[in-house]
Design a protein around this motif. Structure first.
Motif, mmCIF file in Angstrom:
data_model
loop_
_atom_site.group_PDB
_atom_site.id
_atom_site.type_symbol
_atom_site.label_atom_id
_atom_site.label_comp_id
_atom_site.label_asym_id
_atom_site.label_seq_id
_atom_site.Cartn_x
_atom_site.Cartn_y
_atom_site.Cartn_z
ATOM 1 N N GLN A 114 37.901 34.087 51.587
ATOM 2 C CA GLN A 114 37.363 34.284 52.887
ATOM 3 C C GLN A 114 38.131 34.861 54.098
ATOM 4 O O GLN A 114 37.949 35.680 54.872
ATOM 5 N N CYS A 115 39.565 34.368 53.909
ATOM 6 C CA CYS A 115 40.420 34.597 55.006
ATOM 7 C C CYS A 115 41.250 36.124 54.707
ATOM 8 O O CYS A 115 41.543 36.914 55.759
ATOM 9 N N CYS A 116 41.714 36.197 53.511
ATOM 10 C CA CYS A 116 42.454 37.234 53.159
ATOM 11 C C CYS A 116 41.560 38.361 52.535
ATOM 12 O O CYS A 116 41.988 39.666 52.538
ATOM 13 N N GLY A 117 40.368 38.376 52.294
ATOM 14 C CA GLY A 117 39.641 39.387 51.966
ATOM 15 C C GLY A 117 40.036 40.206 50.729
ATOM 16 O O GLY A 117 40.618 39.618 49.642
ATOM 17 N N PRO A 118 39.923 41.513 50.704
ATOM 18 C CA PRO A 118 40.545 42.540 49.717
ATOM 19 C C PRO A 118 42.120 42.400 49.223
ATOM 20 O O PRO A 118 42.476 42.673 48.517
ATOM 21 N N VAL A 119 42.836 41.957 50.371
ATOM 22 C CA VAL A 119 44.205 41.658 50.346
ATOM 23 C C VAL A 119 44.587 40.752 49.300
ATOM 24 O O VAL A 119 45.932 40.518 49.233
ATOM 25 N N ARG A 120 43.637 39.758 49.200
ATOM 26 C CA ARG A 120 44.130 38.569 48.761
ATOM 27 C C ARG A 120 44.780 38.610 47.264
ATOM 28 O O ARG A 120 44.516 39.491 46.524
ATOM 29 N N SER A 121 45.646 37.501 46.676
ATOM 30 C CA SER A 121 46.337 37.454 45.503
ATOM 31 C C SER A 121 45.079 37.231 44.556
ATOM 32 O O SER A 121 44.177 36.459 45.197
ATOM 33 N N PHE A 122 45.289 37.291 43.521
ATOM 34 C CA PHE A 122 44.238 36.895 42.351
ATOM 35 C C PHE A 122 44.821 36.606 40.957
ATOM 36 O O PHE A 122 45.953 37.202 40.863
ATOM 37 N N THR A 123 44.247 36.027 40.409
ATOM 38 C CA THR A 123 44.311 35.933 38.672
ATOM 39 C C THR A 123 43.002 36.226 38.195
ATOM 40 O O THR A 123 41.981 35.761 38.639
ATOM 41 N N ILE A 124 42.907 37.333 37.363
ATOM 42 C CA ILE A 124 41.927 37.655 36.543
ATOM 43 C C ILE A 124 41.960 37.385 35.159
ATOM 44 O O ILE A 124 43.161 37.869 34.452
ATOM 45 N N ARG A 125 41.199 36.603 34.649
ATOM 46 C CA ARG A 125 41.204 36.299 33.249
ATOM 47 C C ARG A 125 40.196 37.139 32.567
ATOM 48 O O ARG A 125 39.152 37.278 32.630
ATOM 49 N N VAL A 126 40.754 37.779 31.291
ATOM 50 C CA VAL A 126 39.772 38.633 30.538
ATOM 51 C C VAL A 126 39.592 38.104 29.233
ATOM 52 O O VAL A 126 40.663 37.566 28.514
ATOM 53 N N LEU A 127 38.220 37.677 28.992
ATOM 54 C CA LEU A 127 37.905 36.907 27.851
ATOM 55 C C LEU A 127 37.094 37.779 26.883
ATOM 56 O O LEU A 127 36.361 38.737 27.039
ATOM 57 N N ASP A 128 37.402 37.482 25.444
ATOM 58 C CA ASP A 128 36.545 38.505 24.503
ATOM 59 C C ASP A 128 35.194 37.629 24.322
ATOM 60 O O ASP A 128 34.770 36.676 24.885
ATOM 61 N N ASN A 129 34.410 38.226 23.458
ATOM 62 C CA ASN A 129 32.967 37.673 23.451
ATOM 63 C C ASN A 129 32.862 36.386 22.824
ATOM 64 O O ASN A 129 31.874 35.716 22.611
ATOM 65 N N PHE A 130 33.936 35.516 22.349
ATOM 66 C CA PHE A 130 33.858 34.277 22.032
ATOM 67 C C PHE A 130 34.614 33.382 23.126
ATOM 68 O O PHE A 130 34.808 32.225 22.787
ATOM 69 N N GLY A 131 34.953 34.063 24.089
ATOM 70 C CA GLY A 131 35.414 33.072 25.247
ATOM 71 C C GLY A 131 36.886 32.808 25.252
ATOM 72 O O GLY A 131 37.494 31.979 26.025
ATOM 73 N N GLN A 132 37.653 33.533 24.290
ATOM 74 C CA GLN A 132 39.002 33.441 24.307
ATOM 75 C C GLN A 132 39.794 34.295 25.168
ATOM 76 O O GLN A 132 39.199 35.362 25.201
ATOM 77 N N GLU A 133 40.564 33.735 25.934
ATOM 78 C CA GLU A 133 41.367 34.606 27.024
ATOM 79 C C GLU A 133 42.395 35.243 26.186
ATOM 80 O O GLU A 133 43.127 35.144 25.428
ATOM 81 N N VAL A 134 42.269 36.711 26.337
ATOM 82 C CA VAL A 134 43.149 37.789 25.820
ATOM 83 C C VAL A 134 44.229 38.202 26.729
ATOM 84 O O VAL A 134 44.965 38.949 26.236
#
Length: 226
Positions: free
Chosen positions: A69-89
């Motif tokens: 809410q405070c930083c909007g699009p400039v915010r830091s982030f972690t994006i976790r990409v999972l396969d079709n079995f829910g395993q983070e790859v």
């Protein structure tokens, strides 16, 4: 669902075997209705599909409410990409940095790990007063490719291409494209569609980095700031 290839390909991080078989991906950001109706920023979620529309990966932003809410699009982030079995790859991380072109000492950067904990590359913004420019680095911080956006044109064009070029800028080998999703959706949400095209024989680690670059482009240029 797609058929999973045999695991254990030489030089391929576990979980990314399927990327060795594709030369394009479609990234669809999921529409968040509470965000569209109330203006409340939620964690971004994406579906990653192949050319036939089959789900390959699912990506979700991990962030806290205050940062969103405070930083909007400039915010830091972690994006976790999972396969079709829910395993983070794949894990994609972006630190909090200024996005103003007047502060070239504080440019955007992004790290891509595959699998989590094993860095495979980086996306580093280059300073330019008018055009988005990035360097793609491998895990050893060696410069491998360049990524060039249009001249001040991402906000008014229905389709926007960020070209993937060689370091000498002679050959164009692919692109990341932001695709028009319709007037109402564009006006009331920040849910976007992207396409990534790259050579079939591109290093699978660099394909993963290009997926991370797509997320960074979405946040930098197509998320609506309040």
């Amino acid at each position: 669902m797609y058929q999973i290839p045999n695991p254990g390909l030489p030089g391929c991080p576990p979980g990314l075997e399927y990327l060795t078989q594709v030369d394009q991906l479609l990234i669809k950001q999921k529409v968040e209705f509470i965000e569209a109706l109330a203006g409340f920023e939620s964690n971004n979620k994406y579906e990653v599909r192949n050319a036939m529309g089959q789900n390959v990966f699912y990506a979700v932003e991990e962030n806290d409410c205050l940062s969103r809410q405070c930083c909007g699009p400039v915010r830091s982030f972690t994006i976790r990409v999972l396969d079709n079995f829910g395993q983070e790859v794949i894990t994609v991380t972006r630190p909090l940095k200024c996005m103003s072109c007047f502060f070239p000492c504080c440019l955007q950067e992004l790290e891509v790990q595959a699998p989590p904990g094993n860095t495979v590359g980086y996306v580093i913004q280059q300073w330019h007063p008018f055009s988005p420019k990035f360097i793609i680095e491998n895990e050893n911080r060696e410069q491998v490719l360049r990524l060039h956006g249009p001249f001040c044109g991402w906000s008014c064009l229905p389709d926007v291409d960020f070209e993937i070029v060689t370091m000498d800028e002679v050959d164009k080998i692919g692109k990341i494209s932001k695709q028009w999703t319709g007037l109402l959706r564009e006006a009331f949400t920040d849910a976007d569609n992207f396409g990534i095209q790259f050579p079939m024989d591109l290093d699978v680690k660099m394909k993963a980095v290009m997926l991370g670059a797509c997320f960074l482009i979405d946040f930098m240029f197509f998320e609506k700031g309040d």
